[in-house]
Design an enzyme around this catalytic site. Structure first.
Site, PDB file in Angstrom:
ATOM      1  N   HIS A  26      40.340  37.640  44.603  1.00 51.88           N
ATOM      2  CA  HIS A  26      41.296  37.524  45.701  1.00 51.88           C
ATOM      3  C   HIS A  26      40.590  37.113  46.991  1.00 51.88           C
ATOM      4  CE1 HIS A  26      43.342  40.298  42.858  1.00 51.88           C
ATOM      5  NE2 HIS A  26      44.364  39.512  43.152  1.00 51.88           N
ATOM      6  N   HIS A  33      46.572  33.508  38.473  1.00 46.82           N
ATOM      7  CA  HIS A  33      46.101  34.397  37.424  1.00 46.82           C
ATOM      8  C   HIS A  33      47.246  35.255  36.901  1.00 46.82           C
ATOM      9  CE1 HIS A  33      45.496  36.548  41.249  1.00 46.82           C
ATOM     10  NE2 HIS A  33      45.717  37.658  40.571  1.00 46.82           N
ATOM     11  N   CYS A  68      51.560  47.913  39.544  1.00 44.07           N
ATOM     12  CA  CYS A  68      51.229  46.501  39.364  1.00 44.07           C
ATOM     13  C   CYS A  68      49.807  46.436  38.820  1.00 44.07           C
ATOM     14  CB  CYS A  68      51.273  45.730  40.677  1.00 44.07           C
ATOM     15  SG  CYS A  68      52.766  45.955  41.644  1.00 44.07           S
ATOM     16  N   HIS A  70      46.748  43.810  36.347  1.00 44.07           N
ATOM     17  CA  HIS A  70      46.329  42.597  35.660  1.00 44.07           C
ATOM     18  C   HIS A  70      45.972  42.926  34.216  1.00 44.07           C
ATOM     19  CE1 HIS A  70      45.297  42.159  39.958  1.00 44.07           C
ATOM     20  NE2 HIS A  70      45.697  40.912  39.803  1.00 44.07           N
ATOM     21  N   GLU A  88      46.798  54.973  37.273  1.00 42.74           N
ATOM     22  CA  GLU A  88      47.209  55.051  38.673  1.00 42.74           C
ATOM     23  C   GLU A  88      48.107  56.245  38.969  1.00 42.74           C
ATOM     24  OE1 GLU A  88      48.697  51.529  40.500  1.00 42.74           O
ATOM     25  OE2 GLU A  88      47.312  50.199  39.451  1.00 42.74           O
ATOM     26  N   TYR A 105      54.755  34.182  41.846  1.00 43.19           N
ATOM     27  CA  TYR A 105      54.840  34.120  43.307  1.00 43.19           C
ATOM     28  C   TYR A 105      53.462  33.818  43.896  1.00 43.19           C
ATOM     29  CZ  TYR A 105      52.354  38.501  43.815  1.00 43.19           C
ATOM     30  OH  TYR A 105      51.381  39.458  43.783  1.00 43.19           O
ATOM     31  N   GLU A 115      47.570  36.178  47.396  1.00 44.59           N
ATOM     32  CA  GLU A 115      47.878  36.678  46.056  1.00 44.59           C
ATOM     33  C   GLU A 115      48.660  35.572  45.359  1.00 44.59           C
ATOM     34  OE1 GLU A 115      46.889  38.325  43.565  1.00 44.59           O
ATOM     35  OE2 GLU A 115      47.214  40.339  44.353  1.00 44.59           O
ATOM     36  N   GLU A 117      50.096  34.763  41.507  1.00 46.23           N
ATOM     37  CA  GLU A 117      50.207  35.331  40.175  1.00 46.23           C
ATOM     38  C   GLU A 117      51.418  34.838  39.394  1.00 46.23           C
ATOM     39  OE1 GLU A 117      48.210  39.695  41.089  1.00 46.23           O
ATOM     40  OE2 GLU A 117      50.384  39.535  41.070  1.00 46.23           O
ATOM     41  N   TRP A 162      55.822  40.668  46.670  1.00 48.94           N
ATOM     42  CA  TRP A 162      56.295  40.431  45.302  1.00 48.94           C
ATOM     43  C   TRP A 162      57.486  41.308  44.980  1.00 48.94           C
ATOM     44  CZ3 TRP A 162      51.507  42.324  46.638  1.00 48.94           C
ATOM     45  CH2 TRP A 162      51.242  43.658  46.354  1.00 48.94           C
TER      46      TRP A 162
END
Length: 198
Positions: A26, A33, A68, A70, A88, A105, A115, A117, A162
């Site tokens: 980032h 990604h 959120c 990856h 988390e 977005y 960002e 993604e 997002w």
């Protein structure tokens, strides 16, 4: 999570073209990604909001959807949802379902950090309350879905970019999140589809 965790880089068609360390991906020229977003609900239909930890590289301290993250290289997005929910928020989902397979977005922070993604959106149902990991989450709270959606769309609730784009798409699916139709996995980016070889 370790500092050498990698994310999956994508081309414009959503095909995997490599990986990069999450810790450095980032910046002001963030490559496209693979990511995911998930909205977690309880049996009363409340949605779980999380506030990003104040030391996060992107949108620190900002309220957003439940979780959120990856997918790791070779990891199915739904498995990544389960992994990040546990890490988390200390939660185990009884059910994780794809809702918006094609969401993508690009957003820019005031300091120029980008960002960028392809970010399929999932719904999960859990029992119990979250136990936020302070490395990732500054705070968490339950909120009735309609109140949350109304506050986001009216601008009363400041939210991540997002999430701000996702909420109108979700509300268009109907007022009851438990009745939202499942998304078609064929609409996922190729890198995230079941049976992919990359």
């Amino acid at each position: 999570m370790t500092l050498d965790e990698h994310v999956v880089l994508l081309n414009a068609a959503g095909e995997a073209v490599g990986t990069a360390p999450k810790a450095v991906v980032h910046g002001t020229d963030t490559p496209l990604h693979l990511a995911f977003s998930c909205y977690v609900f309880d049996d009363e239909g409340r949605v779980l909001l999380s506030r990003r930890a104040s030391h996060k590289a992107t949108w620190p301290g900002v309220w957003t959807n439940s979780v959120c993250g990856h997918p790791l290289p070779g990891e199915a997005p739904a498995d990544a949802v389960a992994r990040r929910l546990s890490y988390e928020l200390g939660l185990t989902a009884g059910h994780i379902e794809l809702i918006l397979p094609g969401f993508a977005y690009r957003a820019v922070m005031p300091d120029g950090t980008v960002e960028h993604e392809m970010c399929p959106v999932y719904r999960a149902v859990v029992a119990g309350d979250p136990r936020p990991n302070p490395d990732e989450v500054g705070d968490a709270r339950w909120m009735p879905w309609k109140e949350f959606a109304d506050d986001v769309t009216s601008g009363l609730l400041a939210i991540s970019p997002w999430c701000g784009e996702q909420v109108p798409l979700l509300t268009a699916l109907g007022p009851d999140p438990s009745a939202w139709p499942a998304g078609d996995p064929a609409g996922l980016p190729p890198a995230a589809r079941p049976g992919r070889t990359t």
